[in-house]
Design an enzyme around this catalytic site. Sequence first.
Site, mmCIF file in Angstrom:
data_model
loop_
_atom_site.group_PDB
_atom_site.id
_atom_site.type_symbol
_atom_site.label_atom_id
_atom_site.label_comp_id
_atom_site.label_asym_id
_atom_site.label_seq_id
_atom_site.Cartn_x
_atom_site.Cartn_y
_atom_site.Cartn_z
ATOM 1 C CE LYS A 251 -53.482 77.407 81.892
ATOM 2 N NZ LYS A 251 -54.302 76.210 82.079
ATOM 3 C CE1 TYR B 245 -22.156 83.929 95.301
ATOM 4 C CE2 TYR B 245 -23.717 83.899 93.481
ATOM 5 C CZ TYR B 245 -23.121 84.558 94.546
ATOM 6 O OH TYR B 245 -23.505 85.828 94.843
HETATM 7 C C1 LIG Z 1 -54.218 75.430 80.931
HETATM 8 C C2 LIG Z 1 -55.481 74.834 80.437
HETATM 9 C C3 LIG Z 1 -55.620 74.449 79.099
HETATM 10 C C4 LIG Z 1 -54.457 74.415 78.132
HETATM 11 O O1 LIG Z 1 -53.655 73.285 78.407
HETATM 12 P P1 LIG Z 1 -52.322 72.932 77.564
HETATM 13 O O2 LIG Z 1 -51.866 71.650 78.142
HETATM 14 O O3 LIG Z 1 -51.379 74.047 77.822
HETATM 15 O O4 LIG Z 1 -52.713 72.853 76.143
HETATM 16 C C5 LIG Z 1 -56.865 74.024 78.676
HETATM 17 N N1 LIG Z 1 -57.912 73.944 79.544
HETATM 18 C C6 LIG Z 1 -57.803 74.290 80.836
HETATM 19 C C7 LIG Z 1 -58.981 74.163 81.723
HETATM 20 C C8 LIG Z 1 -56.593 74.728 81.336
HETATM 21 O O5 LIG Z 1 -56.487 75.034 82.631
#
Ligand SMILES: *Cc1c(COP(=O)(O)O)cnc(C)c1O
Length: 341
Positions: A36, A241
């Site tokens: 994702k 800055y």
């Molecule tokens: C993002 C996510 C993962 C992966 O989690 P990590 O901590 O990055 O390993 C797994 N399951 C779900 C439902 C997620 O939203």
Amino acid sequence: MNTAPLRLRLDAAALAANWTLLADLSGPAACGAAVKANGYGLGARGVVERLAAAGCRDFFVATWGEARALADLGVSLSVLHGLRDADLADRPSTARPVLGTVEQVRRWREGGGGACDVMVDTGMNRLGISPRQVADGLLDGLAIETLMSHLVAADEDVPLNARQRNDFAALAGRSPARRMSLANSSGIALGSDYRFDLTRPGIALYGGRQRDLHAGIRQVVTPEAQILQRRRVPAGETIGYNATYTAPRDMEVAILNLGYADGYLRCFSNKGRALAGERVLPVVGRVSMDLTAICVDAAPDLAEGDWVAMAYDLPETAGLSGLSQYELLTGLGARFDRVWG
Ligand SMILES: *Cc1c(COP(=O)(O)O)cnc(C)c1O
């Protein structure tokens, strides 16, 4: 080709090795991948192509837009954010919704059903139906590929881990699901009874380390920026800055094509570091939107047009900046060329 003055160096061998290590730690369970948020900022396409070649078969995205962008790769995609009415129309055949409310289950049945996944909430109080609703038969008759739940604090040693694990395990055989899945990157390290049939690592694939078992995880992402100008700053003058840095002596400074609009946030002001071989080149002054200054006294050879790498070991950089390992990756912007090597 006119390349950008900013690039992410992405280590394909390290990504594949990290997945293989997590697959080994997953034991007999299959090992998937959370991709994702554009593959945690690396570029989802490049990540999925390489992990599929390494043997990964199950990929997790947040939205249907993310699924559509990967549909032509032909891999199995689970859409974590479920199913809205609007999503029924334009669904790639390789993507399944992760149903998470009674309304979504109804919508899926009325839309004709088919293979789906289901999220059960065991303590996050975010997405998912309750274990009670599963036990009461809400899912009966559905073609569920994976029943999943998500750990709240797998990166900590807290009693909630075992409680979630036990509540989830109690659902075995109570739904028509073919597989069960609980563990993210840290969950994999909690022990064999957290692995079930499928694990879903994300951050550790990309170089994140949260647990001792992640010691073998390798860094995948290195931001690299080009030097736009090298200049001498006389003792007593300030840099950037709001003049937060005053040169204590005559100094050599390089101005990098990198700033907070690229995800190199202001918390790196007077704290971040670039690397040129073994030499550490500290950030001096405030990070601005598109530019960052580093002290190059230690690197007389560096000139306009040369590249430097930013120090970006995830646990270390998280400690330095106060950002999470996740934020460090997902904030990396669109102006980077993403270069796999
Ligand atoms: C993002 C996510 C993962 C992966 O989690 P990590 O901590 O990055 O390993 C797994 N399951 C779900 C439902 C997620 O939203």
